[in-house]
Design a protein around this motif. Structure first.
Motif, PDB file in Angstrom:
ATOM      1  N   TYR A  63     -21.667 104.294  20.696  1.00 35.55           N
ATOM      2  CA  TYR A  63     -21.640 102.874  20.620  1.00 35.55           C
ATOM      3  C   TYR A  63     -22.484 102.481  19.168  1.00 35.55           C
ATOM      4  N   CYS A  64     -21.700 101.438  18.653  1.00 35.01           N
ATOM      5  CA  CYS A  64     -22.343 100.738  17.706  1.00 35.01           C
ATOM      6  C   CYS A  64     -22.126  99.317  17.718  1.00 35.01           C
ATOM      7  N   GLY A  83     -18.180  99.336   4.779  1.00 38.98           N
ATOM      8  CA  GLY A  83     -19.210  99.250   5.999  1.00 38.98           C
ATOM      9  C   GLY A  83     -18.442  99.439   7.417  1.00 38.98           C
ATOM     10  N   ILE A  84     -17.005  99.321   7.499  1.00 40.46           N
ATOM     11  CA  ILE A  84     -16.490  99.528   8.659  1.00 40.46           C
ATOM     12  C   ILE A  84     -15.966 101.107   8.614  1.00 40.46           C
ATOM     13  N   SER A  85     -15.831 101.706   7.559  1.00 46.83           N
ATOM     14  CA  SER A  85     -15.487 103.112   7.359  1.00 46.83           C
ATOM     15  C   SER A  85     -16.781 103.830   7.723  1.00 46.83           C
ATOM     16  N   GLU A  86     -17.984 103.303   7.222  1.00 47.16           N
ATOM     17  CA  GLU A  86     -19.155 104.266   7.583  1.00 47.16           C
ATOM     18  C   GLU A  86     -19.467 104.152   8.831  1.00 47.16           C
ATOM     19  N   ILE A  87     -19.228 103.099   9.698  1.00 46.78           N
ATOM     20  CA  ILE A  87     -19.581 103.062  11.039  1.00 46.78           C
ATOM     21  C   ILE A  87     -18.463 103.600  11.794  1.00 46.78           C
ATOM     22  N   THR A  88     -17.271 103.802  11.509  1.00 43.38           N
ATOM     23  CA  THR A  88     -16.420 104.720  12.142  1.00 43.38           C
ATOM     24  C   THR A  88     -16.886 106.227  11.957  1.00 43.38           C
ATOM     25  N   ARG A  89     -17.375 106.495  10.702  1.00 41.57           N
ATOM     26  CA  ARG A  89     -17.670 107.887  10.480  1.00 41.57           C
ATOM     27  C   ARG A  89     -18.934 108.244  11.424  1.00 41.57           C
ATOM     28  N   VAL A  90     -19.685 107.520  11.847  1.00 46.37           N
ATOM     29  CA  VAL A  90     -20.981 107.987  12.821  1.00 46.37           C
ATOM     30  C   VAL A  90     -20.481 107.678  14.362  1.00 46.37           C
ATOM     31  N   LEU A  91     -19.397 107.138  14.677  1.00 46.37           N
ATOM     32  CA  LEU A  91     -18.863 106.930  15.802  1.00 46.37           C
ATOM     33  C   LEU A  91     -18.503 108.248  16.362  1.00 46.37           C
ATOM     34  N   LYS A  92     -18.491 108.535  17.688  1.00 45.93           N
ATOM     35  CA  LYS A  92     -17.944 109.761  18.154  1.00 45.93           C
ATOM     36  C   LYS A  92     -16.242 109.379  18.341  1.00 45.93           C
ATOM     37  N   ILE A  93     -15.718 110.662  18.203  1.00 39.82           N
ATOM     38  CA  ILE A  93     -14.145 110.684  18.241  1.00 39.82           C
ATOM     39  C   ILE A  93     -13.689 110.573  19.446  1.00 39.82           C
ATOM     40  N   ASN A  94     -12.659 109.565  19.435  1.00 47.93           N
ATOM     41  CA  ASN A  94     -11.896 109.448  21.034  1.00 47.93           C
ATOM     42  C   ASN A  94     -12.717 108.684  22.029  1.00 47.93           C
ATOM     43  N   SER A  95     -14.004 108.160  21.527  1.00 52.25           N
ATOM     44  CA  SER A  95     -14.849 107.449  22.570  1.00 52.25           C
ATOM     45  C   SER A  95     -15.953 106.240  21.893  1.00 52.25           C
ATOM     46  N   GLY A  96     -16.060 106.654  20.774  1.00 49.89           N
ATOM     47  CA  GLY A  96     -16.938 105.748  20.073  1.00 49.89           C
ATOM     48  C   GLY A  96     -16.354 104.189  20.100  1.00 49.89           C
ATOM     49  N   VAL A 173     -18.369  81.894  17.463  1.00 44.33           N
ATOM     50  CA  VAL A 173     -18.660  83.282  17.206  1.00 44.33           C
ATOM     51  C   VAL A 173     -17.434  84.234  17.587  1.00 44.33           C
ATOM     52  N   CYS A 174     -17.113  85.056  16.852  1.00 41.77           N
ATOM     53  CA  CYS A 174     -16.172  86.000  17.221  1.00 41.77           C
ATOM     54  C   CYS A 174     -16.670  87.155  17.350  1.00 41.77           C
ATOM     55  N   GLU A 175     -16.253  87.838  18.623  1.00 38.75           N
ATOM     56  CA  GLU A 175     -16.500  89.129  19.010  1.00 38.75           C
ATOM     57  C   GLU A 175     -15.304  90.073  18.950  1.00 38.75           C
ATOM     58  N   ILE A 176     -15.698  91.085  18.668  1.00 38.02           N
ATOM     59  CA  ILE A 176     -14.352  92.104  18.622  1.00 38.02           C
ATOM     60  C   ILE A 176     -14.992  93.419  18.951  1.00 38.02           C
ATOM     61  N   THR A 177     -14.296  94.115  19.739  1.00 40.15           N
ATOM     62  CA  THR A 177     -14.447  95.221  20.395  1.00 40.15           C
ATOM     63  C   THR A 177     -13.330  96.378  19.990  1.00 40.15           C
ATOM     64  N   ALA A 178     -13.783  97.588  19.329  1.00 41.60           N
ATOM     65  CA  ALA A 178     -12.837  98.527  18.788  1.00 41.60           C
ATOM     66  C   ALA A 178     -13.323  99.798  19.190  1.00 41.60           C
ATOM     67  N   ILE A 179     -12.515 100.832  19.128  1.00 38.43           N
ATOM     68  CA  ILE A 179     -12.644 102.255  19.627  1.00 38.43           C
ATOM     69  C   ILE A 179     -12.059 102.998  18.476  1.00 38.43           C
ATOM     70  N   LYS A 180     -13.098 104.134  18.254  1.00 41.61           N
ATOM     71  CA  LYS A 180     -12.447 105.120  17.342  1.00 41.61           C
ATOM     72  C   LYS A 180     -11.533 106.425  17.819  1.00 41.61           C
ATOM     73  N   GLU A 181     -10.482 106.313  17.270  1.00 40.51           N
ATOM     74  CA  GLU A 181      -9.387 107.387  17.947  1.00 40.51           C
ATOM     75  C   GLU A 181      -9.123 108.660  17.256  1.00 40.51           C
ATOM     76  N   ILE A 182      -9.662 108.660  16.156  1.00 43.05           N
ATOM     77  CA  ILE A 182      -9.333 109.714  15.186  1.00 43.05           C
ATOM     78  C   ILE A 182     -10.422 109.717  14.149  1.00 43.05           C
ATOM     79  N   ASP A 183     -10.845 110.997  13.569  1.00 42.32           N
ATOM     80  CA  ASP A 183     -11.855 111.145  12.576  1.00 42.32           C
ATOM     81  C   ASP A 183     -11.336 110.770  11.358  1.00 42.32           C
ATOM     82  N   ILE A 184     -12.144 110.006  10.588  1.00 38.16           N
ATOM     83  CA  ILE A 184     -11.586 109.884   9.201  1.00 38.16           C
ATOM     84  C   ILE A 184     -12.322 110.769   8.158  1.00 38.16           C
TER      85      ILE A 184
END
Length: 184
Positions: A63-64, A83-96, A173-184
Motif C-alpha cells: 500500500y501507498c 511522482g505517480i511513476s515513482e509510487i508505481t515503482r515501489v508498489l508490488k506488482i499485481n497487488s500494490g 476532497v477527492c479520494e482515488i484508489t488505484a492498483i498496480k497491474e504491471i511493472d514499469i
C-alpha cells in the motif's frame, strides 16, 4: 491483509496510520521532504526525500497512501507524472494499491485549484488502474476553503452540479484508489 507493508508519502507530523499500532502492517515507512514541519514539530518520517526519487528498492509495498500532499508536489519541482511513476515503482506488482486524496478548489497546482479531475485521473491512469474515485464534500464546519482561495462560486457550482450535489459545500476532497497491474 496480514504481513502487509505500507509507505505514506508526505507523512508530516500527524499521520494516524504511522503513529498507531496495526497488527496487519509489518512494515510502515513515512516519506517526507522535511524532518520538521513549518510549526517546528518533528515529522513521522523514517525516510527523508522526495516522491520524485523514493529511496527504496522497487516492488516493496502493498500500500501507498498520500493524504493531501499530491497538490504540493509542484512546489518541490516534482511533476505529477514523475511522482505517480515513482509510487508505481515501489508498489508490488499485481497487488500494490495507491490510496490518495487531495482537496479541490483550494490550493496547489493549477489542476487542483481548478478541479481538473479529468487531467489528474488521466495521469494516474498512465501508471495504475483506477479502481474508485470518490468526492467527499462537507458542510460540517464554516471553512469555505474554495472561497478563501478566490475560487469563483460559478466554477464550484458548475462542478458540484455535474456531480449531482445539491448544496454548496464548505470543502471538497477527492479520494482515488488505484492498483498496480504491471511493472514499469
Amino acid at each position: 491483509n496480514k504481513n502487509s507493508s505500507l509507505i505514506e508519502i508526505g507523512c508530516g507530523a500527524d499521520s494516524l496510520i504511522l503513529s498507531t499500532e496495526n497488527k496487519f502492517l509489518t512494515k510502515k515507512d513515512g516519506l517526507d521532504v522535511h524532518d520538521y514541519n513549518f510549526r517546528g514539530q518533528a515529522t513521522l518520517n523514517n525516510l527523508i526525500g522526495s516522491v520524485e526519487n523514493i529511496p527504496v528498492r522497487s516492488n516493496q509495498y502493498d500500500y501507498c497512501i498520500s493524504n493531501q500532499s499530491i497538490e504540493h508536489w509542484h512546489e518541490f519541482g516534482v511533476p505529477l507524472s514523475k511522482g505517480i511513476s515513482e509510487i508505481t515503482r515501489v508498489l508490488k506488482i499485481n497487488s500494490g494499491k495507491l490510496i490518495i486524496n487531495f482537496p479541490l478548489f483550494l490550493h496547489g497546482k493549477r489542476e487542483f485549484v481548478n478541479g481538473n479531475l479529468k487531467y489528474i485521473v488521466s495521469v494516474i491512469s498512465r501508471y495504475l488502474r483506477v479502481c474508485s474515485i470518490n468526492i467527499i464534500y462537507s458542510n460540517e464546519n464554516n471553512y469555505y476553503g474554495w472561497k478563501l482561495c478566490g475560487q469563483p462560486p460559478s466554477r464550484v457550482k458548475s462542478f458540484i452540479k455535474s456531480k449531482g450535489i445539491e448544496a454548496l459545500p464548505n470543502s471538497f476532497v477527492c479520494e482515488i484508489t488505484a492498483i498496480k497491474e504491471i511493472d514499469i
